[in-house]
Scaffold this motif. Structure first.
Motif, PDB file in Angstrom:
ATOM      1  N   HIS A 135      35.734  78.481 -38.159  1.00 24.37           N
ATOM      2  CA  HIS A 135      34.799  77.461 -38.616  1.00 24.37           C
ATOM      3  C   HIS A 135      35.569  76.172 -38.894  1.00 24.37           C
ATOM      4  CE1 HIS A 135      36.201  78.330 -42.745  1.00 24.37           C
ATOM      5  NE2 HIS A 135      35.747  77.123 -43.031  1.00 24.37           N
ATOM      6  N   SER A 136      34.846  75.066 -38.984  1.00 23.18           N
ATOM      7  CA  SER A 136      35.453  73.782 -39.320  1.00 23.18           C
ATOM      8  C   SER A 136      34.521  73.012 -40.235  1.00 23.18           C
ATOM      9  CB  SER A 136      35.749  72.964 -38.057  1.00 23.18           C
ATOM     10  OG  SER A 136      34.561  72.704 -37.329  1.00 23.18           O
ATOM     11  N   GLY A 206      37.796  64.058 -42.917  1.00 29.33           N
ATOM     12  CA  GLY A 206      37.800  64.885 -41.724  1.00 29.33           C
ATOM     13  C   GLY A 206      38.751  64.358 -40.682  1.00 29.33           C
ATOM     14  N   ALA A 207      38.503  64.705 -39.428  1.00 29.34           N
ATOM     15  CA  ALA A 207      39.466  64.452 -38.362  1.00 29.34           C
ATOM     16  C   ALA A 207      39.448  63.023 -37.831  1.00 29.34           C
ATOM     17  CB  ALA A 207      39.219  65.433 -37.208  1.00 29.34           C
TER      18      ALA A 207
END
Length: 273
Positions: A135-136, A206-207
């Motif tokens: 999961h992310s 986040g990313a």
């Protein structure tokens, strides 16, 4: 979905800051979304959708609905995305501190709901068997200008997500962005009768710090196509003069890179707070 690319380019991205676009009397909105991308356990042989939904409904009723720190929560299943095993679990929070505190509160409520440890472990084992370990998580900050759903949906809906990216133009300004965005939202998004709900969000943790996420709720895939058509018609109604439309489009376009990605999910009714 004709004219999708041409007319969705008119959707203004936001500079990575929280702008005050609406009047101060606007009702205070939740501040953060936590989007968890989960995946089905593709090795489970006895998968049953009704069993999954019943388990999640039980957890919703006994834990999520009683957790005062969770402002909202919903499930969204893959419909048209690159990975058919994925589903999204989205939680809404009123503050940053609530995110961590809500997890602790959920643990307390789970112990109250299943006081017997063996029964509690059995429930979570059965629930967890539906998902893979992969999961992310992404955290987004909510933004002004939403077109809120008038009520909690009682049936499944189509959720169209578009991710685009901030460009941070040197010749841009918050004042110009606010004026353009407010005009677009009032004249296009809020007047599009097929859009039942619209929620803009920006990256927070986040990313990708450039990410801008727009969520559109419509009744069906058919209405999604109609929604996109209306996005092409409404600019001509709002700015009948072609030169004015072109000028606005050019001003707006400098605030984003022009790269975007699109996702379509099914909102799962009956599993929301």
């Amino acid at each position: 979905m004709k004219n999708c690319k041409q007319y969705l380019l008119l959707l203004l991205i936001a500079i990575c800051a929280t702008g005050s676009l609406q009047a101060q009397e606007e009702e205070k909105r939740p501040e953060f979304l936590v989007v968890t991308t989960m995946h089905w356990n593709m090795d489970q042989e006895d998968y049953d959708f009704d069993d999954w939904k019943a388990l999640e409904k039980e957890y919703l009723d006994k834990v999520v609905m009683k957790n005062e720190l969770i402002a909202g929560a919903s499930f969204f299943m893959h419909q048209f995305t690159e990975d058919n095993s994925e589903l999204l679990y989205v939680q809404v929070f009123n503050s940053w501190n609530d995110i961590h505190a809500a997890a602790e509160r959920s643990n307390e409520l789970a112990k109250e709901a299943w006081p017997d440890e063996e029964a509690r472990n059995a429930f979570f084992k059965k629930q967890g068997a539906f998902y893979s370990m992969q999961h992310s998580d992404e955290i987004y900050a909510t933004m002004d200008g939403a077109k809120a759903l008038s009520e909690m949906p009682t049936k499944d809906m189509t959720l169209y997500l578009q991710k685009r990216h901030f460009a941070f133009p040197e010749d841009g300004s918050m004042k110009e962005w606010e004026e353009l965005n407010k005009a677009y939202q009032e004249n296009i998004v809020h007047k599009n009768e097929y859009i039942k709900g619209y929620y803009p969000n920006r990256h927070y943790y986040g990313a990708d710090r450039t990410e801008f996420l727009e969520a559109f709720y419509v009744d069906s895939l058919t209405d999604l196509d109609k929604m996109l058509d209306r996005l092409g018609e409404l600019p001509e109604e709002a700015w009948p003069d072609e030169a004015s439309r072109k000028e606005m489009g050019e001003k707006m376009s400098k605030y984003y890179t022009g790269i975007h990605s699109d996702y379509i999910y099914t909102y799962v009714s009956g599993l929301s707070k």
